[in-house]
Design an enzyme around this catalytic site. Structure first.
Site, short mmCIF file in Angstrom:
data_model
loop_
_atom_site.label_atom_id
_atom_site.label_comp_id
_atom_site.label_asym_id
_atom_site.label_seq_id
_atom_site.Cartn_x
_atom_site.Cartn_y
_atom_site.Cartn_z
N ASP A 30 -1.54 -45.25 4.76
CA ASP A 30 -1.44 -45.09 3.31
C ASP A 30 -2.49 -44.11 2.79
OD1 ASP A 30 -3.46 -46.87 3.86
OD2 ASP A 30 -2.81 -48.40 2.43
N HIS A 35 -12.59 -49.38 7.55
CA HIS A 35 -11.76 -50.31 8.31
C HIS A 35 -10.77 -49.62 9.24
CE1 HIS A 35 -13.13 -53.57 5.60
NE2 HIS A 35 -12.92 -52.73 4.62
#
Length: 309
Positions: free
Chosen positions: A10, A236
């Site tokens: 994303d 992350h």
């Protein structure tokens, strides 16, 4: 040996860091990027991917338009204070771009087959679509490296749920059940991979990409305010990409995983069976639960700043 990677993303700040890292790793070959909603709308994710590929000299990599909304049918919500208005911190890509048709995913799987790794760092909607659409074909994929979930630690969007799984728990559950050989990178381990301000400044001074700091600073400032105890920001989505070439940096555990799809406070929660006899379950997932930070620091900084890579 080269690892061919189809990158589902994303395309926010930490996705961008993962792409930078991959581009500077000679044994990782990005063969396509599937962009979906998540940190930003799908159109922004596509635009960010094109911008970064141009910045990194990877203009031949196809950018594919993925899902616009979750399988649950909801309209996505976007929290711009984490990744910036357009997903790349303070950077606004100067040109608009379009993604290619999702059907290219099938062509990539057919071409690379058992030599293909899928890395997914966003909502799992597009990957779930590929699993449903391409059935037997996608079973040829060598493995899946996925950022998502939280086990025995708090979530980051609800008390128990991590953002990627909470954003589309139906897709996450489908992928966990039908995705083949999965290596999962939950908040347990990603919160331990901290990039400090000093690291960011060093990359800005002697790094291989000139825009690391303006991309990373908004993200860093968010964590400085929201989680000051970390003393930095955790990219992350970098960890699944790092694990392709640094498997021994992590401590692993194999367990079956279930995702809560029902509405309520537990929606999107990832549940692993940590009972001693659970390893006998036929559908176990390899979960990264800890990392060696010294290895992380050395590998990340060397990769991002050393021209020899």
């Amino acid at each position: 040996m080269t690892t061919n990677v189809l990158f589902f993303s994303d395309m926010g700040v930490d996705d961008a860091v993962a792409l930078m890292y991959a581009s500077f790793t000679k044994t990782i070959n990005i063969v396509g990027i599937v962009c979906s909603y998540g940190n930003v709308p799908v159109e922004d994710a596509v635009q960010n991917a094109h911008f970064l590929l141009n910045l990194l000299g990877l203009n031949d990599v196809p950018v594919i338009k993925g899902a616009e909304r979750p399988m649950t049918g909801e309209s996505p919500t976007y929290i711009t204070k984490v990744h910036g208005t357009h997903g790349l911190g303070s950077i606004v890509p100067p040109f608009a771009s379009e993604g290619q048709n999702f059907g290219i995913v099938k062509s990539i799987i057919e071409r690379y087959g058992g030599e293909l790794i899928i890395v997914d760092t966003g909502r799992l909607t597009s990957l779930a679509m590929a699993i449903m659409l391409y059935g037997e074909l996608i079973k040829k994929v060598k493995g899946y490296y996925i950022m998502g979930g939280a086990f025995l630690v708090p979530g980051n969007v609800t008390p128990v749920a991590e953002a990627n799984f909470a954003g589309d728990p139906v897709a996450a559950d489908l992928v966990m059940r039908r995705g083949g050989p999965i290596a999962l990178f939950p908040l347990n381990v990603t919160y331990k991979a901290i990039v400090t301000q000093d690291m960011s400044d060093s990359i800005n001074r002697v790094g291989k990409v000139p825009l690391f700091k303006p991309i990373f600073d908004v993200y860093y400032d968010f964590y400085k305010t929201s989680m000051p105890q970390l003393q930095g920001a955790p990219p992350h989505d970098l960890l699944p990409m790092m694990a392709l070439v640094n498997r021994h940096m992590f401590q692993w555990m194999r367990r079956p995983v279930h995702i809560v799809t029902q509405e309520g406070i537990a929606r999107g929660q990832s549940i692993a069976d940590f009972r001693p006899n659970a390893t006998a379950h036929p559908n176990t997932i390899r979960i990264a639960l800890d990392l060696d930070y010294r290895q992380f620091y050395w590998n990340f900084m060397t990769n991002m700043t050393d021209e020899k890579g």
